[in-house]
Each structure stands twice: as structure tokens, then as C-alpha cells.
Design a protein around this motif. Structure first.
Motif, PDB file in Angstrom:
ATOM      1  N   MET A  13      93.394  61.705   8.868  1.00  0.00           N
ATOM      2  CA  MET A  13      93.719  61.967   7.473  1.00  0.00           C
ATOM      3  C   MET A  13      92.541  62.586   6.732  1.00  0.00           C
ATOM      4  N   LEU A  14      91.355  62.186   7.134  1.00  0.00           N
ATOM      5  CA  LEU A  14      90.141  62.698   6.498  1.00  0.00           C
ATOM      6  C   LEU A  14      90.017  64.205   6.698  1.00  0.00           C
ATOM      7  N   TRP A  15      90.313  64.676   7.896  1.00  0.00           N
ATOM      8  CA  TRP A  15      90.190  66.114   8.158  1.00  0.00           C
ATOM      9  C   TRP A  15      91.334  66.895   7.525  1.00  0.00           C
ATOM     10  N   VAL A  16      92.473  66.247   7.351  1.00  0.00           N
ATOM     11  CA  VAL A  16      93.533  66.871   6.554  1.00  0.00           C
ATOM     12  C   VAL A  16      93.028  67.066   5.124  1.00  0.00           C
ATOM     13  N   GLY A  17      92.400  66.024   4.567  1.00  0.00           N
ATOM     14  CA  GLY A  17      91.877  66.102   3.207  1.00  0.00           C
ATOM     15  C   GLY A  17      90.770  67.130   3.063  1.00  0.00           C
ATOM     16  N   ILE A  18      89.876  67.209   4.044  1.00  0.00           N
ATOM     17  CA  ILE A  18      88.781  68.181   3.979  1.00  0.00           C
ATOM     18  C   ILE A  18      89.326  69.605   3.983  1.00  0.00           C
ATOM     19  N   HIS A  19      90.302  69.847   4.851  1.00  0.00           N
ATOM     20  CA  HIS A  19      90.891  71.198   4.886  1.00  0.00           C
ATOM     21  C   HIS A  19      91.570  71.526   3.556  1.00  0.00           C
ATOM     22  N   LEU A  20      92.330  70.576   2.996  1.00  0.00           N
ATOM     23  CA  LEU A  20      92.994  70.819   1.722  1.00  0.00           C
ATOM     24  C   LEU A  20      91.978  71.027   0.602  1.00  0.00           C
ATOM     25  N   ALA A  21      90.846  70.329   0.661  1.00  0.00           N
ATOM     26  CA  ALA A  21      89.793  70.517  -0.342  1.00  0.00           C
ATOM     27  C   ALA A  21      89.205  71.922  -0.245  1.00  0.00           C
TER      28      ALA A  21
END
Length: 255
Positions: free
Chosen positions: A154-162
């Protein structure tokens, strides 16, 4: 081998940079630790819930809350990434002889440390409320491993979206998307108590698979078995998609 050592060293340097922020911004850390506890108390004792759950609701709710907490609280990492982009910090780092993605890996490593702390706090509160488990050390550590794997994905999903959002003010709009994703799951109630279409969505939710697997490993009475495979495959699939996307987008920022 030398390039791997340099990448690990650079990532550790960036991790220490992110940990230093904890001392300067302790409020954000405290909020991320307290928020899951508030949800546990609210749904367990104020709102109630547990439709279709037989037996001790706290035993059913806790694994779900542990899984849900791994999906929430991403905005801190997302805002930090966008702030670095807009303040020119990323450009300065990219002008240095630093491995591509070390900034992102350092940010994710610091977040994972905070996630471990969050799990400890939530389990401690549950124990104070009377929760107990008969899980052996192997099963208990396996459950924690599944939770942290979900968090990492989930963290890397969030980083990409950021990186896609680009600005801190856009993060709030993106973060809202996490709420329906988190609540359309089996965290608070069994799928049998839901309408047919909603039960299907809840069953397919990666958070539901992790929650169900953790319940099984914790030995919750009536817990469904057979979810451990999906609890591993779903996060790995998300990582396979969003980790390279995030690193590639970060590498192209200054081009």
C-alpha cells in the motif's frame, strides 16, 4: 555488488533523514498511532457492529483493524514526497551521486518502522481490553508478516500516487480514495451479513484476505482458512505494478 552496497548505504542515509523528521514533527507520528486505536474503540464499544459475527467481537475485530491500519495513514508519506518535490529537495538529491530510488526507499523504510510501532501499540491496547490469542510464536510472527507485507504494498501505491499528484494539497483528494477501499471489506462484519454485490466486493478486497488470514493465524473461533495465499499474492501483485512505476516516475522527474 558494489552498486548494491552503494544503493543500500544511500537508502539508509535517506531513512535516517526521515527518522529525524519524527523529532521535528512528533504530532504526525502520534496521530498515526492513535487513529487506529480510536477506530478500534469506536467500532468495538461505541458504534458496535459485528453483524453476523458469532462469539467474541473483539477477537474478530482486532485482526481486521490491524489490516485496516496498514492501509490508512499513508498521507504522511505522500505529503513528505510531494513536499520534497516542490521544495527542490529531490532535484538536489538527484544532482548527487546517489542511487535512483534511494529517497523513496528511505521514506518507505521509515514508514515501515512507524507501522511496526503502530502494530505494537494497537496490540497493546487490545491486550489491555482483554484480548488474548492462542497462536504460537510462528503463527503470530506470520500474521505480523502478512500485515507488514500489505503495508509495504500500500505504501508504494501511495508513493506512486503522490508522484502523480505532484502537490501536497492534492494528496488529501487522493487519500479520500483509501476510505471506501478500507471500509468495503470484512473488517467490521462477515460477508454473509451483506447484500450479495457488496459481499462479493468485500471478499475480493486485499484487506479482507489479510484480515481473514490473520484471524486464522490468531486462532479466532470460526475463522475462515485458506486466505494466506491470497494475502501474499495480492500485495506482491500491487508491488509488481506500483514499485517500478514509482521508481521510474521518480527517475524522470528532472529529465
Amino acid at each position: 555488488m558494489t552498486s548494491t552496497v552503494y544503493a543500500l548505504t544511500d537508502s539508509w542515509t535517506m531513512t535516517r533523514r526521515e527518522l529525524a523528521r519524527w523529532g521535528r514533527q512528533p504530532a504526525a507520528v502520534v496521530v498515526n498511532l492513535v487513529f487506529p486505536v480510536m477506530l478500534l474503540l469506536m467500532f468495538g464499544y461505541l458504534i458496535g457492529g459485528g453483524r453476523g459475527v458469532s462469539g467474541d467481537y473483539l477477537g474478530y475485530l482486532l485482526p481486521g483493524m490491524l489490516a485496516l491500519s496498514m492501509a490508512f495513514g499513508l498521507e504522511g508519506t505522500m505529503i513528505a514526497v510531494t513536499q520534497d518535490m516542490n521544495k527542490g529537495v529531490v532535484d538536489r538529491f538527484r544532482s548527487m551521486p546517489m542511487a535512483d530510488g534511494a529517497v523513496l526507499v528511505g521514506r518507505s523504510a521509515a514508514d515501515m518502522l512507524q507501522s511496526v510501532l503502530g502494530l505494537v501499540v494497537l496490540l497493546g491496547v487490545a491486550a489491555a481490553l482483554g484480548w488474548r490469542t492462542d497462536a504460537g510464536p510462528g503463527a503470530f510472527l506470520g500474521a505480523l508478516g502478512l500485515l507488514l507485507l500489505l503495508r509495504f504494498a500500500m505504501l508504494w501505491v501511495g508513493i506512486h500516487l503522490a508522484l502523480v499528484a505532484g502537490r501536497p494539497e492534492m494528496v488529501q483528494a487522493v487519500q479520500i480514495l483509501v476510505w471506501p477501499f478500507g471500509f468495503l471489506s470484512t473488517v467490521f462484519a462477515v460477508p454473509e451479513s451483506m447484500p450479495g454485490w457488496l459481499a462479493t466486493v468485500a471478499r475480493w478486497n486485499p484487506i479482507s484476505h489479510t484480515a481473514a488470514a490473520v484471524r486464522d493465524l490468531f486462532g479466532v473461533p470460526g475463522a475462515e482458512s485458506g486466505h494466506a495465499g491470497a494475502a501474499v499474492l495480492w500485495p506482491l501483485a500491487l508491488l509488481a505494478v506500483f514499485f517500478p512505476l514509482a521508481v521510474r516516475r521518480f527517475a524522470r522527474l528532472s529529465r
